[in-house]
Write an enzyme that holds these catalytic residues in place. Structure first.
Site: not given
Lengths: 165, 120
Positions: A120-122
């Site tokens: 998941v992209c932060v």
């Protein structure tokens, strides 16, 4: 992953007078291999990008079906990367009615069964309230927070890349 | 690491959704990996390059300024679909950076050459 492989120095049949090979030393060298190597000759490594939210759009559902189809054909999924509204697939607070499917748990099962990495992209996640720290932690198990660099790296290492919007 | 041909396909209007802004983040990140990057703007995506954007009244971030810095990131293959531009009443002079206008045939050729296409 680094792997020790032998270097074939000469090719040719001994005894035909083409090449004489006498006590040739085997030379080893280190070769960089992608972390998840395809298992059979015709199988490929996939990276899947999911930009679509669960429930309100069909994109992440389609992505999930696609991943199952890819695996059932003997291919390998290096990584599923969640970006844009796709990060909501990792929201552990999502709880649909009993008679409806839950994509969050579906992804988790897929990861447990097939070892598919769920990233998941932060930046996208923190903008949308998906966090893995503190009291309000709601990142679902099996999902990992990471950065866009991991997406690019995965694309470079894979044979195929596909986006679901 | 092997060098790959990666295309970023921008098809979304700049502020109607987060797509354009998040696509730009991907583009800047990809530029750090020493790959062969190409950017294409088509459909409503051509609005992303419209010059003199002012987002103050809507309290939005004017990320379009970053397009002017793309050459610093060594991103030089920037194409715009000429049909998309014309059908929205725009000309090349309305855009904030120098781009190459391409027709559908050229676009098809560009797509065929790629190893990976990121569609936003």
């Amino acid at each position: 992953m680094w792997k020790l492989v032998s270097l074939p120095l000469f090719r040719g049949r001994v005894g035909e007078g083409v090449i004489k090979i006498i006590n040739l030393p085997t030379i080893f060298f280190l070769e960089k291999r992608s972390a998840t190597k395809a298992t059979t000759k015709n199988s490929m490594n996939f990276t899947v990008l999911v930009n679509s939210p669960p429930f309100s759009r069909l994109g992440s559902n389609t992505a999930f079906q696609f991943c199952n189809a890819v695996l059932s054909k003997g291919h390998h999924i290096h990584r599923v990367f969640f970006y844009c509204d796709g990060v909501l697939n990792a929201n552990n607070f999502i709880s649909p009615p009993q008679d409806e499917s839950n994509l969050v748990t579906d992804w988790q099962s897929l990861s447990k069964q097939s070892g598919v990495e769920l990233m998941v992209c932060v930046a996208a996640a923190s903008r949308r309230g998906v966090v893995d720290e503190g009291q309000g932690k709601n990142l679902a198990p099996e999902f990992k927070i990471s950065g866009l660099g991991q997406l690019i790296e995965s694309i470079i290492q894979s044979d195929r890349f596909i986006t679901f919007n | 690491m092997a060098s790959k041909k990666i295309l970023l396909l921008n098809r979304s209007a700049p502020h109607a959704s987060s797509k354009a802004q998040e696509a730009l983040d991907v583009l800047l990140m990809a530029s750090a990996f020493d790959q062969q990057i190409t950017v294409v703007f088509m459909d409503d995506g051509v609005f992303q390059l419209k010059s003199n954007q002012n987002t103050q009244a809507r309290s939005l971030k004017n990320f379009s300024q970053a397009f002017k810095a793309l050459s610093l990131y060594e991103i030089e293959n920037i194409f715009v679909d000429e049909d998309s531009l014309a059908s929205r009443g725009l000309k090349k002079e309305d855009l904030m950076i120098n781009v190459e206008l391409v027709n559908t045939q050229k676009l098809t050729d560009i797509f065929k050459q790629q190893d990976a296409i990121l569609n936003f």
